[in-house]
Design a protein around this motif. Structure first.
Motif, PDB file in Angstrom:
ATOM      1  N   VAL A  75      -6.757   5.417   0.080  1.00 38.16           N
ATOM      2  CA  VAL A  75      -6.908   3.977   0.296  1.00 38.16           C
ATOM      3  C   VAL A  75      -8.226   3.710   1.009  1.00 38.16           C
ATOM      4  O   VAL A  75      -8.455   4.192   2.119  1.00 38.16           O
ATOM      5  CB  VAL A  75      -5.751   3.435   1.168  1.00 38.16           C
ATOM      6  N   MET A  99      -6.464  -1.169  -8.444  1.00 40.24           N
ATOM      7  CA  MET A  99      -5.625  -1.679  -7.349  1.00 40.24           C
ATOM      8  C   MET A  99      -6.520  -2.148  -6.221  1.00 40.24           C
ATOM      9  O   MET A  99      -7.018  -1.355  -5.423  1.00 40.24           O
ATOM     10  CB  MET A  99      -4.713  -0.586  -6.829  1.00 40.24           C
ATOM     11  N   GLN A 153      -6.566   3.059  -4.165  1.00 39.33           N
ATOM     12  CA  GLN A 153      -6.374   1.667  -3.764  1.00 39.33           C
ATOM     13  C   GLN A 153      -7.554   1.237  -2.896  1.00 39.33           C
ATOM     14  O   GLN A 153      -8.083   2.044  -2.131  1.00 39.33           O
ATOM     15  CB  GLN A 153      -5.100   1.505  -2.929  1.00 39.33           C
ATOM     16  N   GLY A 201      -2.893   7.326  -5.595  1.00 44.49           N
ATOM     17  CA  GLY A 201      -2.601   6.066  -4.904  1.00 44.49           C
ATOM     18  C   GLY A 201      -2.594   6.205  -3.399  1.00 44.49           C
ATOM     19  O   GLY A 201      -2.663   5.210  -2.681  1.00 44.49           O
ATOM     20  N   ASN A 213       2.614   1.581  -3.416  1.00 49.82           N
ATOM     21  CA  ASN A 213       1.741   2.128  -4.461  1.00 49.82           C
ATOM     22  C   ASN A 213       1.482   3.616  -4.278  1.00 49.82           C
ATOM     23  O   ASN A 213       1.252   4.342  -5.239  1.00 49.82           O
ATOM     24  CB  ASN A 213       0.403   1.385  -4.474  1.00 49.82           C
ATOM     25  N   ILE A 254       0.848  -1.202   0.000  1.00 44.65           N
ATOM     26  CA  ILE A 254       0.000   0.000   0.000  1.00 44.65           C
ATOM     27  C   ILE A 254       0.882   1.249   0.000  1.00 44.65           C
ATOM     28  O   ILE A 254       0.670   2.185  -0.786  1.00 44.65           O
ATOM     29  CB  ILE A 254      -0.945  -0.028   1.224  1.00 44.65           C
TER      30      ILE A 254
END
Ligand SMILES: Nc1ncnc2c1ncn2[C@@H]1O[C@H](COP(=O)(O)OP(=O)(O)OP(=O)(O)O)[C@@H](O)[C@H]1O
Ligand SMILES: [Mg+2]
Length: 332
Positions: free
Chosen positions: A143, A306, A279, A140, A128, A125
Motif C-alpha cells: 500500500v 486500486m 493499492q 494487495g 483488499n 485497505i
C-alpha cells in the motif's frame, strides 16, 4: 554540478517521465512548499523543481529514546538469505506521548476522533489485502501513500494508517520509508534513517532482515530508507526492487506493507514505486490542491487499479475533519 544544472537535469527527468511541463503552469503554481512556514510561490515548473531541489533533507535527530539493540532474533517473517551479521534486530521506542500531542493515532487512545477516522479508512485497505480470495488483489498488501504535491499529509497519513492497522488483532504492519530523498520517519518516529531499503538494494551483504526496526508497538515494524544514493530512482526501478517487493507481497502476505512516499508530481521515484503497488492512497490537501493537479497526478498512476482518494486537512465536513472514500470501480 550547479543548482541550475541540477534543476535542468531534474526537469529533463520529469519530462521524460511525462510529468509537468511548461504547459502545466496551474499545477506547477501550486507546488508551494510551506516547510518551515515559508510561503514561497513557485510560478513555473522550473521554479518548482528548483524549490524541490533546494528542500533541506530532514536532519538526523537523536531520538528522545535512543535506538536499542535487543537480543531478539532477527525477524523470522521476512526475506532472509543468510543470518544477519549481528543476529539482532534493531529496536526503537516510539515516543507515543509526543505523537499523541501532535494529533496522531496511538494505541492507548483507541477512541480519539483521529482513531475513528482512520478506522474507516483502513477497512477497505485491509479487505483488499486480506479479504476472502474473491475480493483480494495480487500484491494487495503493498500500500503506497502518496499525493500530487509536497506537504499534503502523506507521512501523517502513512503513520496513522500504520498505527491503526497495527492495533488490529492478528495483523502486522511494516511501515516503509519510501521517500528516499526526503525521509520523514527518522525525525517523527526516532528510527535511524540507515541502514535500510537502499542498502538492501545496493549491497550484497545486507538483506531486509538486517535493516528492519522493531518498535514498542508489537505489530509495527519500520523499514528505513537507507543510506542516500545518488541513483536512488534507478535503484528503486531495478529488478532487485521488483524481486524484494514481490517476495514481501507473496511470502509474507499476512503483513500490510505501507509505503510513505514522495509526491507524484515532484519526483520520478514516486511513479516508479507506484507502478509496483497493489493499492495507492492518494492524499489530497482539501481546499488547496486544484482538481486539475489531482487529475494530473492520477494520470501518472492509472496503471494501479486500486486508488483510494483521501481528503486531508478539511476544515469542515459532514464526517469530521478527515475522511476517506473510494474512487473508481474498485471500491468494494
Ligand atoms: N490531518 C491533519 N491534521 C493535523 N496535522 C496534519 C494533518 N495532515 C498533515 N498534518 C501536518 O502537516 C504537516 C505536513 O504533513 P506531512 O509531513 O504528513 O506531509 P507530507 O506530504 O509527508 O510532506 P512531504 O512532501 O514534505 O513529505 C505535518 O506537520 C503534519 O503533522
Ligand atoms: Mg512526508
Amino acid at each position: 554540478m550547479t543548482l541550475i544544472e541540477q534543476a535542468a537535469k531534474r526537469l529533463e527527468e520529469l519530462r521524460r517521465a511525462g510529468a509537468a511541463t511548461a504547459d502545466d503552469a496551474p499545477a506547477a503554481e501550486e507546488a508551494t512548499d510551506n516547510r518551515e512556514g515559508q510561503q514561497e510561490r513557485l510560478p513555473t515548473p522550473e521554479a518548482a523543481v528548483r524549490g524541490l531541489e533546494a528542500r533541506v533533507p530532514t536532519p538526523k535527530v537523536t531520538p528522545a529514546h535512543a535506538p536499542v539493540v535487543t537480543t531478539r532474533p532477527a525477524d523470522a517473517g521476512l526475506i532472509r538469505r543468510e543470518p544477519a551479521p549481528s543476529g539482532q534486530t534493531r529496536r526503537v521506542e516510539i515516543d507515543l506521548e509526543s505523537l499523541k500531542r501532535r494529533g496522531f493515532v496511538t494505541p492507548d487512545a483507541p477512541k480519539s476522533q483521529i482513531a475513528e477516522e482512520f478506522r474507516v479508512i483502513k477497512r477497505p485497505i485491509i479487505r483488499n489485502a486480506h479479504g476472502p480470495s474473491g475480493t483480494r488483489s495480487a500484491k494487495g498488501n503493498l500500500v503506497m501513500v502518496t499525493s500530487a504535491l509536497p506537504r499534503e499529509g502523506k507521512t501523517f497519513t502513512a503513520v496513522n494508517l500504520a498505527m491503526s492497522v497495527a492495533m488490529e488483532v492478528n495483523t502486522t504492519v511494516l511501515l516503509v520509508d519510501g521517500d528516499v530523498a526526503h525521509p520523514d520517519l527518522p525525525s517523527l518516529l526516532g528510527v535511524p534513517s540507515a541502514p535500510g531499503l537502499l542498502d538492501v538494494l545496493t549491497r550484497d551483504d545486507i538483506d531486509i532482515g538486517d535493516v528492519l526496526v522493531r518498535t514498542n508497538i508489537d505489530n509495527l515494524m519500520v523499514l528505513p530508507t537507507g543510506a542516500q544514493h545518488r541513483r536512488a530512482t534507478e535503484v528503486l526501478a531495478s529488478e532487485q526492487m521488483t524481486k524484494v517487493l514481490r517476495e514481501l507481497a507473496s511470502r509474507y502476505s499476512d503483513r500490510i506493507i505501507i509505503f510513505d512516499s514522495p509526491p507524484l508530481l515532484a519526483t520520478t521515484e514516486a511513479r516508479v514505486l507506484a507502478s509496483q503497488m497493489g493499492q495507492i492512497v492518494m492524499v489530497v490537501a482539501a481546499d488547496s490542491t486544484r482538481q486539475q493537479t489531482v487529475n494530473l497526478a492520477l494520470s501518472t498512476i492509472e496503471n494501479c487499479d486500486m486508488v483510494m482518494m483521501m481528503l486531508n486537512k478539511a476544515s469542515q465536513t459532514d464526517v469530521g475533519a478527515y475522511y476517506g472514500y473510494y474512487a473508481g470501480d474498485d471500491a468494494r
